[in-house]
Design a protein around this motif. Structure first.
Motif, mmCIF file in Angstrom:
data_model
loop_
_atom_site.group_PDB
_atom_site.id
_atom_site.type_symbol
_atom_site.label_atom_id
_atom_site.label_comp_id
_atom_site.label_asym_id
_atom_site.label_seq_id
_atom_site.Cartn_x
_atom_site.Cartn_y
_atom_site.Cartn_z
ATOM 1 N N ARG A 1 43.457 63.402 51.910
ATOM 2 C CA ARG A 1 43.549 62.428 50.830
ATOM 3 C C ARG A 1 43.753 61.008 51.362
ATOM 4 N NH1 ARG A 1 46.648 65.515 47.752
ATOM 5 N NH2 ARG A 1 44.896 66.519 46.748
ATOM 6 N N TRP B 1 47.715 73.498 55.724
ATOM 7 C CA TRP B 1 47.528 73.223 54.293
ATOM 8 C C TRP B 1 46.998 74.469 53.568
ATOM 9 C CZ3 TRP B 1 42.642 73.507 51.996
ATOM 10 C CH2 TRP B 1 42.619 73.204 50.644
ATOM 11 N N ARG C 1 48.839 76.070 50.556
ATOM 12 C CA ARG C 1 48.145 75.984 49.267
ATOM 13 C C ARG C 1 47.957 77.386 48.675
ATOM 14 N NH1 ARG C 1 44.826 72.266 45.657
ATOM 15 N NH2 ARG C 1 43.712 73.822 44.512
ATOM 16 N N ARG D 1 40.137 59.705 49.092
ATOM 17 C CA ARG D 1 39.713 60.596 50.178
ATOM 18 C C ARG D 1 39.557 59.745 51.446
ATOM 19 N NH1 ARG D 1 40.984 63.956 47.143
ATOM 20 N NH2 ARG D 1 39.910 65.860 46.518
ATOM 21 N N CYS E 1 43.841 69.869 41.564
ATOM 22 C CA CYS E 1 45.242 70.095 41.191
ATOM 23 C C CYS E 1 45.523 71.584 40.936
ATOM 24 C CB CYS E 1 45.548 69.303 39.933
ATOM 25 S SG CYS E 1 47.199 69.620 39.329
ATOM 26 N N ARG F 1 40.851 70.262 47.117
ATOM 27 C CA ARG F 1 42.182 69.682 46.927
ATOM 28 C C ARG F 1 42.445 69.325 45.472
ATOM 29 N NH1 ARG F 1 44.600 67.898 52.520
ATOM 30 N NH2 ARG F 1 46.505 68.202 51.351
HETATM 31 C C1 HEM Z 1 49.031 66.316 33.458
HETATM 32 C C2 HEM Z 1 49.464 66.833 34.596
HETATM 33 C C3 HEM Z 1 48.787 66.682 35.926
HETATM 34 C C4 HEM Z 1 47.785 65.840 36.316
HETATM 35 C C5 HEM Z 1 47.068 64.771 35.488
HETATM 36 C C6 HEM Z 1 47.520 66.120 37.716
HETATM 37 C C7 HEM Z 1 46.532 65.497 38.446
HETATM 38 C C8 HEM Z 1 46.282 65.752 39.786
HETATM 39 C C9 HEM Z 1 45.224 65.146 40.547
HETATM 40 C C10 HEM Z 1 44.178 64.165 39.998
HETATM 41 C C11 HEM Z 1 45.318 65.603 41.804
HETATM 42 C C12 HEM Z 1 44.451 65.174 42.992
HETATM 43 C C13 HEM Z 1 43.233 66.048 43.066
HETATM 44 C C14 HEM Z 1 42.275 65.605 44.131
HETATM 45 O O1 HEM Z 1 42.664 64.883 45.055
HETATM 46 O O2 HEM Z 1 41.098 65.994 44.012
HETATM 47 C C15 HEM Z 1 46.441 66.517 41.872
HETATM 48 C C16 HEM Z 1 46.857 67.183 42.998
HETATM 49 C C17 HEM Z 1 47.966 67.996 43.050
HETATM 50 N N1 HEM Z 1 48.740 68.396 41.978
HETATM 51 FE FE1 HEM Z 1 48.484 67.848 40.052
HETATM 52 N N2 HEM Z 1 48.370 67.091 38.140
HETATM 53 C C18 HEM Z 1 49.150 67.488 37.089
HETATM 54 C C19 HEM Z 1 50.103 68.490 37.081
HETATM 55 C C20 HEM Z 1 50.501 69.200 38.201
HETATM 56 C C21 HEM Z 1 51.452 70.299 38.198
HETATM 57 C C22 HEM Z 1 52.100 70.888 36.939
HETATM 58 C C23 HEM Z 1 51.624 70.685 39.507
HETATM 59 C C24 HEM Z 1 52.500 71.783 40.074
HETATM 60 C C25 HEM Z 1 52.817 72.874 39.448
HETATM 61 C C26 HEM Z 1 50.775 69.834 40.325
HETATM 62 C C27 HEM Z 1 50.695 69.892 41.699
HETATM 63 C C28 HEM Z 1 49.738 69.227 42.450
HETATM 64 C C29 HEM Z 1 49.610 69.365 43.904
HETATM 65 C C30 HEM Z 1 50.510 70.178 44.831
HETATM 66 C C31 HEM Z 1 48.490 68.603 44.281
HETATM 67 C C32 HEM Z 1 47.934 68.457 45.689
HETATM 68 C C33 HEM Z 1 46.863 69.515 45.934
HETATM 69 C C34 HEM Z 1 46.323 69.546 47.364
HETATM 70 O O3 HEM Z 1 46.445 68.557 48.079
HETATM 71 O O4 HEM Z 1 45.767 70.588 47.749
HETATM 72 N N3 HEM Z 1 50.106 68.971 39.501
HETATM 73 N N4 HEM Z 1 47.003 66.610 40.613
#
Ligand code: HEM
Length: 532
Positions: A97, A123, A127, A414, A479, A477
């Motif tokens: 990222r 990761w 993950r 990214r 969410c 990656r």
């Molecule tokens: C309305 C609620 C949420 C929104 C709008 C949101 C949005 C996002 C977005 C846009 C990303 C980046 C995706 C990418 O880079 O392609 C992300 C990553 C992530 N989100 Fe969420 N998220 C939400 C809720 C949550 C919840 C509830 C959790 C945990 C239970 C969570 C955990 C994570 C994690 C750990 C990442 C990193 C994933 C990775 O790097 O592999 N998110 N989220």
């Protein structure tokens, strides 16, 4: 005099060097002219990042560039560049990222957890266990249970503080309640322990009003509330510290008095937080060890799930080698941090934005009432179930349209780990890209009447299939919490609108937000009354 001349000469040299580098850069692209030191980071960028990114696309087209914190960033607003960047392959150079360099790895872990982990092997392991925890049917059931329970708890505070009735609408800042509500739900789902931030807020408001607490509201001990508030505050300070470590160079952090003090405070806070996590993890490990192997664990929270992952208690363990791969306390700690930081601010800010747009469009609110009333038939007390949520069609369309209209994350970053050709240009390792979410979600080539708020456009399942989930990102990656937050938000809509009518205090006032990487809602003043 000599000293002033030297300073002046240094500044001139710096400015000339800055613009020389700028005008001789590789693959020059259109974009706003940057200023030395601040680049394109004006104050207005922070207040209105959604406008800033929308205008970038309108003014400079589908590929342009900006400079933020001294780094050149290529901003892409055309979905045709999408597939390469958001591939499902972990071999792609776009799986990271942002660069974990400069001050950041001193403060945040570069090879632990999920969000900022740049070591793809590590990761992938984290993950996998993270997804296993938050996508399991038992966890998703817990999301529903706790959203229901915390809503009922919130109502007990509302009843006491505002005595909401059918006739006289009460004014309150709904954003303040949503933030605390989300914190409380997220904490118990993540750590298996209650945070009492709604209760703490209730305490503050009843003191301000000189109100005697109602006997209906059961308060846990003052120490428990205070401890949980301290923990949440410390968590926010910890996350906020990341920006400080990126922006302030190491030498200044080490030697300049005010900055050195701030650095020490951030480290001390981090120490406190890490110890609090260690206590939580150790205590839960002990509880689990004391439970018989035959018994199913009574807690379905993420902490318990990570502790048992790949151990003999894990129902998903499928080969004997997995035993070696159970998580250490340190690994668990960073996954919990990612879960709490990933869910609390995103969900709370998006929920406030959602309610704002619903209240701003009475015709949309009316359709929400109709849909919810058809499901609940006037029952305003029973818990919302998964079946209720499955019946919703209009509410998820409203969620999609609000996320198109006002995304909570205006861009997705990214960073390439090897040279690549993207959007017709060759880019060296280390180039940073922002996928311009605002630009794409309002791009006239992809949406009819992009400036109009029309939830029904999402009834068409085929409409911009690739872009529908931009709220949660794409590719390997994306969410991992999208299912749980969709459940939480839809459940919240049912609980709120089956019973209450919500109007904006000033329907013409824009939503007050401040935007960095995330759109943070500052307040949501509403008038609320019981529905007839
Ligand atoms: C309305 C609620 C949420 C929104 C709008 C949101 C949005 C996002 C977005 C846009 C990303 C980046 C995706 C990418 O880079 O392609 C992300 C990553 C992530 N989100 Fe969420 N998220 C939400 C809720 C949550 C919840 C509830 C959790 C945990 C239970 C969570 C955990 C994570 C994690 C750990 C990442 C990193 C994933 C990775 O790097 O592999 N998110 N989220």
């Amino acid at each position: 005099m000599m000293f002033t001349t030297l300073i002046f000469a240094t500044i001139i040299f710096y400015v000339i060097r800055f613009y020389y580098k700028y005008f001789t850069r590789l693959n020059p692209l259109p974009g706003p002219l940057p200023l030395p030191i601040i680049g394109n980071l004006k104050l207005s960028t922070f207040k209105n990042a959604d406008k800033f990114f929308g205008e970038l696309n309108r003014k400079y087209g589908d590929i342009c560039e900006i400079i933020l914190s001294g780094k050149r960033i290529i901003v892409l607003s055309n979905p045709k560049d999408f597939n390469k960047m958001f591939t499902m392959s972990t071999k792609s150079p776009y799986t990271t990222r942002f660069p974990m360099k400069d001050g950041l790895p001193e403060y945040f872990p570069a090879t632990f957890g999920v969000s900022s982990n740049k070591d793809i092997k590590s990761w992938r392991y984290n993950r996998h266990l993270f997804v296993q925890a938050v996508m399991s049917s038992t966890y998703l059931q817990e999301v529903l249970n706790w959203t229901n329970k915390c809503f009922v708890e919130k109502e007990s505070y509302w009843n006491d503080l505002y005595m909401i009735n059918e006739n006289t609408p009460r004014e309150l800042d709904l954003n303040k309640w949503i933030v605390r509500f989300t914190n409380d739900v997220t904490a118990v789902l993540t750590f298996g322990e209650r945070a009492y931030t709604m209760m703490a807020y209730y305490e503050v408001l009843s003191k301000e009003d000189n109100k005697k607490r109602s006997s209906e509201v059961k308060l846990v001990s003052y120490n428990t509330v205070e401890k949980s508030e301290k923990f949440i505050e410390s968590f926010k300070t910890y996350l906020g510290g990341g920006t400080f470590f990126i922006v302030v160079p190491r030498l200044l952090r080490k030697y300049v008095p005010g900055l050195k003090g701030k650095t020490q405070k951030l480290y001390a806070n981090r120490e406190y937080l890490y110890n609090a996590f260690s206590e939580l993890i150790t205590q839960r490990r002990k509880e689990i060890e004391n439970e018989s192997l035959e018994e199913t664990l009574d807690r379905k929270d993420m902490l318990s799930s990570l502790i048992i992952s790949n151990t003999e208690r894990d129902p998903k363990r499928n080969d004997s080698n997995s035993y070696e791969l159970s998580m250490t306390d340190e690994q668990i700690r960073f996954n919990l941090i990612d879960a709490f930081s990933g869910s609390s601010d995103t969900t709370s800010n998006f929920t406030s934005i959602l309610i704002y747009y619903i209240a701003k469009h009475p015709e949309v609110k009316k359709k929400i009432f109709e849909e919810i009333d058809n499901i609940f038939n006037g029952d305003i007390t029973r818990p919302v179930s998964h079946n209720d949520i499955k019946e919703l069609k209009y509410c998820p369309a409203v969620i999609r349209e609000v996320s198109r209209f006002h995304p909570v994350l205006p861009m997705i970053p990214r960073y390439i780990t090897e040279p690549d050709n993207l959007a017709g240009y060759n880019w060296p390792t280390g180039t940073q890209f922002y996928f311009n979410v605002v630009g794409i979600l309002q791009h006239p080539s992809y949406w009819d009447d992009p400036k109009e708020f029309i939830p029904e456009r999402f009834f068409d399942d085929q409409l911009n299939k690739d872009l529908r989930n931009l709220l949660f990102g794409f590719g390997v990656r994306n969410c991992p919490g999208y299912k749980s937050s969709m459940i939480e938000m839809q459940c919240f809509l049912c609980l709120l609108f089956r019973k209450y009518d919500v109007e904006l205090v000033d329907p013409n006032a824009p939503l007050k937000t401040v935007i960095g990487f995330l759109t943070a809602c500052l307040e949501l003043p509403v008038r609320i009354k019981l529905r007839k």
